[in-house]
Design an enzyme around this catalytic site. Structure first.
Site, PDB file in Angstrom:
ATOM      1  N   TYR A 146     -13.121   5.806   4.150  1.00  8.10           N
ATOM      2  CA  TYR A 146     -11.746   5.495   4.528  1.00  8.10           C
ATOM      3  C   TYR A 146     -11.342   6.279   5.775  1.00  8.10           C
ATOM      4  CZ  TYR A 146      -6.675   5.018   4.194  1.00  8.10           C
ATOM      5  OH  TYR A 146      -5.353   4.765   4.457  1.00  8.10           O
ATOM      6  N   ASP A 153      -6.610 -14.171   5.791  1.00 12.46           N
ATOM      7  CA  ASP A 153      -7.581 -13.154   5.394  1.00 12.46           C
ATOM      8  C   ASP A 153      -8.076 -12.466   6.660  1.00 12.46           C
ATOM      9  OD1 ASP A 153      -9.702 -11.638   4.525  1.00 12.46           O
ATOM     10  OD2 ASP A 153     -10.758 -13.285   3.523  1.00 12.46           O
ATOM     11  N   VAL A 154      -7.715 -11.192   6.843  1.00 10.78           N
ATOM     12  CA  VAL A 154      -8.061 -10.515   8.093  1.00 10.78           C
ATOM     13  C   VAL A 154      -9.565 -10.285   8.246  1.00 10.78           C
ATOM     14  CG1 VAL A 154      -5.809  -9.406   8.278  1.00 10.78           C
ATOM     15  CG2 VAL A 154      -7.705  -8.176   7.167  1.00 10.78           C
ATOM     16  N   ASN A 204      -1.044  -3.953   9.665  1.00 13.70           N
ATOM     17  CA  ASN A 204      -0.893  -3.077   8.504  1.00 13.70           C
ATOM     18  C   ASN A 204      -1.921  -3.339   7.402  1.00 13.70           C
ATOM     19  OD1 ASN A 204       0.824  -1.270   6.611  1.00 13.70           O
ATOM     20  ND2 ASN A 204       0.731  -3.232   5.532  1.00 13.70           N
ATOM     21  N   SER A 213      -3.560   6.534   9.559  1.00 18.86           N
ATOM     22  CA  SER A 213      -3.451   7.401   8.382  1.00 18.86           C
ATOM     23  C   SER A 213      -3.653   8.854   8.777  1.00 18.86           C
ATOM     24  CB  SER A 213      -4.517   7.019   7.341  1.00 18.86           C
ATOM     25  OG  SER A 213      -4.574   7.966   6.285  1.00 18.86           O
ATOM     26  N   THR A 252       0.123  10.558   2.248  1.00 19.56           N
ATOM     27  CA  THR A 252       0.014   9.775   1.017  1.00 19.56           C
ATOM     28  C   THR A 252       1.369   9.158   0.696  1.00 19.56           C
ATOM     29  OG1 THR A 252      -1.690  11.277   0.192  1.00 19.56           O
ATOM     30  CG2 THR A 252      -0.668   9.797  -1.397  1.00 19.56           C
ATOM     31  N   LYS A 306     -10.201   4.906   9.558  1.00 17.35           N
ATOM     32  CA  LYS A 306      -8.915   5.216  10.168  1.00 17.35           C
ATOM     33  C   LYS A 306      -9.092   6.017  11.468  1.00 17.35           C
ATOM     34  CE  LYS A 306      -6.236   3.040   7.351  1.00 17.35           C
ATOM     35  NZ  LYS A 306      -5.435   1.885   7.809  1.00 17.35           N
ATOM     36  N   ASP A 315      -0.809 -12.469   4.679  1.00 17.78           N
ATOM     37  CA  ASP A 315      -1.286 -11.761   3.503  1.00 17.78           C
ATOM     38  C   ASP A 315      -2.160 -12.705   2.685  1.00 17.78           C
ATOM     39  OD1 ASP A 315       0.039  -8.985   2.074  1.00 17.78           O
ATOM     40  OD2 ASP A 315      -1.211 -10.256   0.821  1.00 17.78           O
TER      41      ASP A 315
END
Length: 256
Positions: A147, A55-56, A82, A134, A179, A151, A40
């Protein structure tokens, strides 16, 4: 009900694991016996979780973080991809730079982490990758163009990776939350003119009439990652209160 220890002896890496769904998933895996490292940007996590800064969006950072996790865990058996960011707006509302930023993290971030972890997963008898996708990948949502596109790419990537890796004994799946009540949603609501009304609207669009909890999504991740799910790969599991599959009548308005 007490939880089993089906992850006893296994090691897991969870990206975006310091809050929300990531923290819930990392905590569940640890309770069920896994050694868990979270990657993270701000890797402050409770014990026994191991926090590692990564840092991805940066390949060198990912490779260093995954290598450190493998060293401290004694290998890697499970990867939960994730980490991700949200975005609002229609197809014309975001600049090219914003489109690139969302794909850089939501899609290429998973590519980088998976690529760095594969040498370790290949040594595991229970290699598994679970991607957080998602409902936006399978249902058209208003004001979520960039977004949703990212996804949708995650869903296709999951299936392609599953096909590539199935003969190597590495399973790849994804979970599709509706959500969820996470810090990110909390920040979005706080920025609106009427947070209570916005929250009610988000809850109402899911047939169960409420938001999904991070713990419910974590349970699905645990199922997909478990060695007990050894015949499950290339699968997307919806945890969305029925949003994708159900077509129910609107709830009647309450009478005064």
């Amino acid at each position: 009900m007490s939880e089993g220890l089906e992850f006893d002896g296994l090691s897991a890496v969870v990206t975006g694991g310091a809050s929300g769904i990531g923290l819930a998933a990392a905590s569940l895996l640890a309770r069920r016996g896994a050694r868990v490292a979270t990657l993270d940007l701000e890797p402050k996590v409770p014990e026994p979780l191991i926090g590692i800064r990564a840092d991805v969006s940066d390949d060198a950072s990912v490779r260093a973080g995954v290598a450190e996790a493998a060293e401290r865990l004694g290998g890697i058996d499970i990867v939960v991809n994730n980490a991700g960011i949200g975005a609002q707006g229609s197809v014309e509302d975001n600049s090219d730079d914003e489109w690139r930023r969302v794909f850089e993290i939501n899609v290429l971030g998973m590519v980088r982490v998976s690529r760095a972890a594969l040498p370790y997963l290949r040594r595991s008898a229970h290699g598994a990758i679970v991607n957080t996708c998602s409902i936006a990948a399978t249902a058209g949502l208003p004001q979520r163009a960039v977004y949703s596109a990212s996804k949708g790419a995650v869903l296709s990537l999951t299936r392609a990776m599953a096909a590539d890796l199935v003969t190597e004994g590495i399973r790849v799946t994804c979970v599709n939350p509706g959500t969820a009540h996470t810090p990110w949603i909390g920040r979005l609501l706080a920025a609106t003119d009427d947070p209570d009304a916005e929250l009610a609207a988000l809850a109402a669009r899911q047939p169960m009439g409420r938001l999904v909890s991070a713990e419910e999504v974590a349970s699905a991740i645990g199922y997909l990652a478990s060695p007990d799910s050894g015949a499950t790969t290339g699968t997307d599991l919806a945890v969305d209160g029925g949003m994708f599959g159900l077509r129910v009548r609107p709830r009647p308005a309450s009478s005064s």
